[in-house]
Write an enzyme that holds these catalytic residues in place. Sequence first.
Site, PDB file in Angstrom:
ATOM      1  N   SER A 140       0.873  -1.187   0.000  1.00 59.78           N
ATOM      2  CA  SER A 140       0.000   0.000   0.000  1.00 59.78           C
ATOM      3  C   SER A 140       0.901   1.224   0.000  1.00 59.78           C
ATOM      4  O   SER A 140       2.039   1.166   0.513  1.00 59.78           O
ATOM      5  CB  SER A 140      -0.872   0.025   1.255  1.00 59.78           C
ATOM      6  OG  SER A 140      -1.448   1.312   1.420  1.00 59.78           O
ATOM      7  N   TYR A 153      -1.489  -1.077  10.109  1.00 63.38           N
ATOM      8  CA  TYR A 153      -1.576  -1.364   8.663  1.00 63.38           C
ATOM      9  C   TYR A 153      -0.319  -0.862   7.934  1.00 63.38           C
ATOM     10  O   TYR A 153       0.247  -1.576   7.095  1.00 63.38           O
ATOM     11  CB  TYR A 153      -2.839  -0.684   8.131  1.00 63.38           C
ATOM     12  CG  TYR A 153      -3.205  -0.957   6.700  1.00 63.38           C
ATOM     13  CD1 TYR A 153      -3.758  -2.175   6.309  1.00 63.38           C
ATOM     14  CD2 TYR A 153      -3.034   0.020   5.720  1.00 63.38           C
ATOM     15  CE1 TYR A 153      -4.128  -2.404   4.994  1.00 63.38           C
ATOM     16  CE2 TYR A 153      -3.408  -0.198   4.401  1.00 63.38           C
ATOM     17  CZ  TYR A 153      -3.954  -1.414   4.041  1.00 63.38           C
ATOM     18  OH  TYR A 153      -4.318  -1.633   2.733  1.00 63.38           O
ATOM     19  N   LYS A 157       2.311  -3.209   5.908  1.00 60.84           N
ATOM     20  CA  LYS A 157       2.596  -3.010   4.478  1.00 60.84           C
ATOM     21  C   LYS A 157       4.068  -2.656   4.248  1.00 60.84           C
ATOM     22  O   LYS A 157       4.655  -3.081   3.254  1.00 60.84           O
ATOM     23  CB  LYS A 157       1.672  -1.929   3.895  1.00 60.84           C
ATOM     24  CG  LYS A 157       0.179  -2.304   3.908  1.00 60.84           C
ATOM     25  CD  LYS A 157      -0.120  -3.605   3.176  1.00 60.84           C
ATOM     26  CE  LYS A 157      -1.610  -3.830   2.969  1.00 60.84           C
ATOM     27  NZ  LYS A 157      -1.910  -5.116   2.308  1.00 60.84           N
TER      28      LYS A 157
END
Length: 241
Positions: A140, A153, A157
Site C-alpha cells: 500500500s 496497517y 505493508k
Amino acid sequence: MSEKLALVTGASRGIGKACALELAKAGYDIVVNYAGNAEAAEKTVQEIKALGVDAEAYKFDVSNKEEVDKSIAQIIEKYGRIDVLVNNAGITRDGLFMRMSDENWNAVINTNLSSAFFVSQPVVKVMMKQRSGAIVNMASVVGVSGNAGQANYSAAKAGLIGLTKTLAKELGSRGIRVNAVAPGFINTDMTKDLDTSKFTDFIPLKRLGEPEDIAKAVKFLAVDAQYVTGQVLEVDGGLII
Ligand code: NAI
C-alpha cells in the site's frame, strides 16, 4: 487444464478478484483463496471459467499457519506446480496509535504480513523445484509514506515491502521474481465507508483507482516484467509523488 497455475489470496472480491480475472485472461488456471464467503468465491470461479481456463476455490485463513500449510499441500498435490502467487488478502483495523488495542495490532500484522510468510514459504519450495515463479505482494502507499490512524496497517505493508526486497535477493538465482504493488485509494469494500471525495483533490489523476487498475499492474509484474524483481510499483494516480 492450462500448464500454468496462479494462486491469488483473498480473491472472492475487490482487488484480488480483479487480479484473478486478469491472470485468467493471460491463460493461467486460478486457485481462488477465500476466507468465508463461499458464494462470492464460487461466482468468481464461474467468471474465470467463462474465460476458458480452469478455476477452483480453496477456503483457508491466510493468518493461520496450520490451515495454510494444509491447503497449499493439497493444491500442490493436485496441480503439481504454482507459477504465480499474489499475496493479496488484507484487512484494516484503523485507530490512533495511543488507543490501539493489542488485538487490532495483532490482527492486522497477522493478516497482512505474517500471512505472506506463511503462504510464500511452501509456495517458494515448489517454485524452487520448478526453478521458476513470480510472487506479487499487495502492499500500500501507506507502507511507503505512513498514515495517521494506521500504525498497524502501515507497519504491516512496510514489512511486506522489506519481505519483497529480501526475497528478491534470496530467490533471484532460482529463477523466482518477487515484486510488490502499492495501491493508493481504490474503489472496493475496504474504502466504501471513507468519504473519498475529499481525497480526489490530492490525487493528480483526480479519481480513485479501480480494482482493474491494480490487476493490470499485478499481471505486468507477474507475467510480462521478466527482468524486474524487488520493485514496488505505486499505482495511486500520483497520490504520493
Ligand atoms: P476487500 O476487503 O474487498 O478484499 C480483501 C479480501 O481479503 C477479501 O476477499 C477478504 O475476504 C480477504 N481476506 C481478509 N482476511 C483474510 C484471511 N484471514 N484469509 C483469507 N482471506 C482474507 O479489500 P481490497 O481493497 O480488495 O483489498 C485487497 C488488498 O489490497 C488488501 O491487502 C489491501 O490491504 C490492499 N490495498 C487496498 C487498498 C484500497 O484502497 N482498497 C489500498 C492499498 C492496498
